[in-house]
Write an enzyme that holds these catalytic residues in place. Structure first.
Site, PDB file in Angstrom:
ATOM      1  N   GLU A  43       8.103   7.005  39.733  1.00 27.63           N
ATOM      2  CA  GLU A  43       7.950   6.900  41.185  1.00 27.63           C
ATOM      3  C   GLU A  43       6.706   7.657  41.664  1.00 27.63           C
ATOM      4  O   GLU A  43       6.427   8.774  41.207  1.00 27.63           O
ATOM      5  CB  GLU A  43       9.195   7.490  41.856  1.00 27.63           C
ATOM      6  N   LYS A 116      12.161   1.402  49.631  1.00 28.43           N
ATOM      7  CA  LYS A 116      13.299   2.244  49.254  1.00 28.43           C
ATOM      8  C   LYS A 116      14.340   2.301  50.375  1.00 28.43           C
ATOM      9  O   LYS A 116      14.023   2.632  51.517  1.00 28.43           O
ATOM     10  CB  LYS A 116      12.782   3.643  48.922  1.00 28.43           C
ATOM     11  N   CYS A 153      14.434   5.701  42.813  1.00 34.95           N
ATOM     12  CA  CYS A 153      14.949   7.072  42.777  1.00 34.95           C
ATOM     13  C   CYS A 153      16.312   7.213  43.458  1.00 34.95           C
ATOM     14  O   CYS A 153      17.312   6.834  42.870  1.00 34.95           O
ATOM     15  CB  CYS A 153      13.913   8.032  43.360  1.00 34.95           C
TER      16      CYS A 153
END
Length: 282
Positions: A43, A116, A153
């Site tokens: 990431e 995200k 993540c």
């Protein structure tokens, strides 16, 4: 396609974007030379994990997708090597900022962008200051003869993310990550539970999981690596510890996983009519 060869990168990342891109480029090329078709960097690999503190000057490091140096470099590399590279980056879209991923195919084309969905906020991980919650919904992409899902993540802690992508037809789940020590508790090591959470996604959805993390000390935090690749049973096919820099490359049997997925009945026996509570606020 019967088999797919995938790779997870693990490396330390410093202050220089060109040097980080060069380091990732070298590892991608090494993975491609070993036969990898889909190659996952960590990431936000363009620089240090900047979300440790709140600093408005850092918004200047965000760029639109087509202008971001990481995306441009990986698109060129993907085209040269004929590989797919899910590329994490700090996106600017007008006045808005996102923690995003560009899905780059082996022709160097950007198939789309995933933003995200789950944004953490806590000591050392103050992402809500920088990123809006993603507005793309979960995404899957057809690349290299299969369909993959990619979470970023904090998304990896949520079984809903993995299941949604599986229901959208994903056969492999990828998670680029930046995670390490917890500044509020020096004795808390989340590396084991971090890995087990994703192994659980592999088991519950009966499909392989690929996770890439950074390593090294950044601003007093230790990023703990432990990148890995599982099979469809959640067994670790390959794994790194907390210090290795390199590439994990594994060939996975998609037909076998598909057969096991059908045989286990996880999707046959779902009861969506009972799951309304999952979509309600606490």
């Amino acid at each position: 396609m019967t088999e797919i060869t995938v790779a997870a990168l693990q490396l330390p990342l410093g202050a220089s974007t060109p040097e980080n891109i060069e380091a990732v480029t070298d590892l991608v090329a090494f993975a491609a030379d070993r036969g990898a078709q889909i190659i996952l960097p960590p990431e936000l690999f363009e620089g240090p994990y900047f979300c440790q503190t709140e600093d408005e000057a850092l918004f200047a490091t965000a760029h639109p997708t087509s202008e971001h140096p990481s995306v441009r470099a990986m698109a060129k590399l993907a085209r040269q090597l004929k590989v797919a590279i899910p590329t994490s980056f700090f996106e600017r879209d007008g006045p808005h900022h996102y923690n995003s991923l560009a899905m780059i195919n082996p022709d160097g084309e950007i198939l789309g962008v995933y933003r995200k969905s789950h944004i953490p906020d806590g000591p050392g991980y103050e992402e809500k200051y920088y990123f809006r919650p993603g507005n793309t919904g979960f995404k899957v992409w057809d690349v290299c003869g299969t369909r993959i899902g990619v979470g970023i993540c904090w998304d990896q802690w949520y079984p809903e993310t993995a299941r949604a992508m599986a229901l959208m037809g994903a056969e492999l789940l990828f998670y680029p990550t930046a995670i390490g020590s917890e500044p509020y508790d020096a004795d808390l090591d989340t590396s084991r539970m971090w890995r087990r959470a994703m192994q659980g996604h592999a088991v519950s959805n009966c499909m392989p999981v690929i996770a890439s993390n950074r390593i090294g000390s950044e601003g007093g935090q230790e990023f703990y690596g432990h990148s890995f690749i599982t099979n469809e049973w959640g067994d670790l096919v390959l794994e790194y510890g907390a210090e290795e820099t390199g590439v994990l490359v594994a060939t996975l049997d998609l037909v076998r996983a598909r057969r096991h997925r059908a045989g286990m009945g996880f999707f046959r026996d779902r009861r969506p009519e009972l799951y309304g509570r999952l979509a309600q606020d606490i």
